[in-house]
Write a protein that holds these residues in place. Structure first.
Motif: not given
Length: 386
Positions: A103-113, A145-153
Motif C-alpha cells: 500500500x506504499x507502492x505507486x500505481x506505476x509499480x502496481x501495474x506490472x504486479x 507512509x505515503x500510502x496509496x490505495x491499491x488499484x481495483x484490478x
C-alpha cells in the motif's frame, strides 16, 4: 492473532489464490508470516519490499539477447525482459515470495504486479505454480507512509485477510519471544539475555492486565507554539504503543539498574507517556519477585502462595515458567516448575496455570515425564493442548 495463519497460508498455496494480509503497523504481521512459512510450512522465503522496487523488478528488465534471430533472411537482436534474482531463485528452489508494503507502492509499480500476482509471471519467466506462491502484506493506506490505495484490478487478485491482534495470545508468547529471542549485541557488548527475558515477562504480565494498551494508534498532533516546551511535547507525542515498541521498551528495561522499578523515561520514549506511566505504576504496586526469589520458589514450591491479586499471580507464574524455559532445562528443573504452577489448584484458580503451562510445555526436555500433579488440571490443560 485470532486467525489460524498456517491454515490460511496452506489453503492459499493449494488453491493458487494469493493472500493479502492487512493490519496496523507494528503488530508483527511480517514476523508472523515469515515464522509460519519457515518454521511451520518449512518453505524458503524471499522478501520483496514493493514500495522501493521499480516496475522492471516485476515486469522484467530489458536486456539485449546475445544471440541474433534471423527473420526473412535478416538478423535481428532481440530484447528480452529478464527476471530479477529473487524470481530466478524461487523458480529453482520453490517457496514463497512475500510482497511487503504494497500500500506504499505507486500505481506505476502496481501495474506490472498484476500479472506477477495473478499468473506468477515475472519478466518472461513463468514461475511454477505448484512450487511457488505469493503473499502480500500491507498497512491500511491511511496508516502507511505515503500510502496509496491499491488499484481495483490489483485488489481483485487477492483473498483479503485482516490481521487481528490478540493481546492475551501476544502476552503469552512474548516472554519466550516465540521460541527464538535474538541475541542483541554490538561488537563486544551484549544485552543480558536473562535480564531481557525477565523484562519481557513483566511487559507481558502488564499487557495481560491491561490488554487495551498493547496497541494505541496515535492521533495526529501539531504543536501550536514554537517554544522549546511545545517542541518537547511534540517529540514525546511521536512514541506510541504497539507490539513492536513494547518490545523496544523491554530491551531498555533490561539495561536498567533497578529491574523492579525501571526508568520511566526510556519506556515512555518507546510506547508514549500514557502507557508508560500506567506500566510504571502497575509495576510499583505489583510487588513482583526478583529472579532470586523465583529461584527460591523452584527450590521450594510450597513456599509460593497466591494472593487476591490475579494479575500478580499471573505475572509470577509466567515468570517462573519463562525462567525455567530460558535456562538449562533439565527434567528435574522442569518438574519443579510444574510443582509451582499446580499450586493454583489449592487456591481454586486452575485457569491461572494454563498460560504458564503452555510455556513449560514448549520446553519439555527430551525424555522428561509430565509430573503426576499436572493431572489435577484435568480438561483445562487438555483444551490448552498441553
Amino acid at each position: 492473532m485470532q486467525i489460524n495463519l498456517s491454515h490460511l497460508l496452506a489453503q492459499s498455496f493449494l488453491t493458487h489464490v494469493p493472500l493479502l494480509i492487512t493490519g496496523p503497523p507494528g503488530v508483527g504481521k511480517s514476523m508472523a508470516v515469515q515464522k509460519t512459512v519457515i518454521d511451520d510450512l518449512k518453505l524458503p522465503v524471499w522478501i520483496v519490499v514493493a514500495s522501493y522496487r521499480e516496475p522492471s523488478d516485476f515486469g522484467g528488465l530489458p536486456v539485449i539477447d546475445k544471440k541474433a534471430i534471423t527473420v526473412n533472411g535478416q538478423a535481428f537482436v532481440a530484447i528480452r525482459l529478464a527476471p530479477p534474482a529473487y524470481a530466478l531463485e524461487a523458480a529453482q528452489k520453490g517457496g514463497v515470495i512475500i510482497l511487503e508494503e504494497v500500500t506504499t507502492t505507486p500505481p506505476a509499480v502496481q501495474a506490472p504486479l498484476l500479472r506477477m500476482v495473478h499468473e506468477l509471471v515475472v519478466g518472461e519467466l513463468e514461475l511454477p505454480k505448484d512450487r511457488v506462491a505469493i503473499v502480500a502484506i500491507a498497512n491500511p493506506p491511511f496508516m502507511a507512509a505515503s500510502g496509496w490505495e491499491l488499484t481495483p484490478p490489483l485488489q481483485n487478485r487477492f483473498r483479503h485477510i485482516t490481521y487481528k491482534l490478540d493481546p492475551i495470545e501476544w502476552a503469552e508468547s512474548f516472554p519466550l519471544y516465540w521460541g527464538k529471542p535474538p541475541v542483541l549485541q554490538f561488537f563486544n557488548d551484549k544485552l543480558d539475555q536473562d535480564a531481557w527475558r525477565a523484562a519481557r515477562t513483566k511487559v507481558a504480565a502488564f499487557i495481560h492486565a491491561r490488554p487495551q494498551l498493547l496497541l494505541q494508534y496515535p492521533k495526529q498532533q501539531q504543536a501550536s507554539e514554537t517554544s522549546l516546551e511545545a517542541m518537547d511535547q511534540w517529540v514525546r507525542a511521536q512514541a506510541w504503543a504497539s507490539p513492536r515498541t513494547w518490545d523496544f521498551a523491554s530491551r531498555f528495561m533490561a539495561l536498567d539498574d533497578d529491574p523492579i522499578q525501571p526508568d520511566l523515561s526510556a519506556i515512555s520514549e518507546c510506547v508514549g507517556e500514557g502507557p508508560a506511566e500506567e506500566m510504571w505504576s502497575w509495576l510499583k504496586y505489583a510487588d513482583l519477585p526478583t529472579p532470586e526469589e523465583i529461584e527460591g520458589f523452584l527450590r521450594k514450591p510450597e513456599s509460593f502462595q497466591l494472593t487476591k491479586d490475579s494479575d500478580r499471580n499471573y505475572a509470577i507464574l509466567t515468570g517462573v515458567a519463562s525462567h525455567v524455559a530460558s535456562g538449562n532445562v533439565t527434567a528435574d528443573r522442569w518438574a519443579q516448575g510444574w510443582k509451582v504452577i499446580v499450586r493454583c489448584k489449592e487456591y481454586g484458580a486452575t485457569d491461572l496455570g494454563v498460560p504458564a503451562g503452555r510455556i513449560l510445555a514448549q520446553c519439555r526436555p527430551q525424555g522428561a515425564s509430565v509430573p503426576l500433579e499436572v493431572s489435577i488440571f484435568g480438561k483445562i490443560f487438555a483444551m490448552a493442548k498441553i
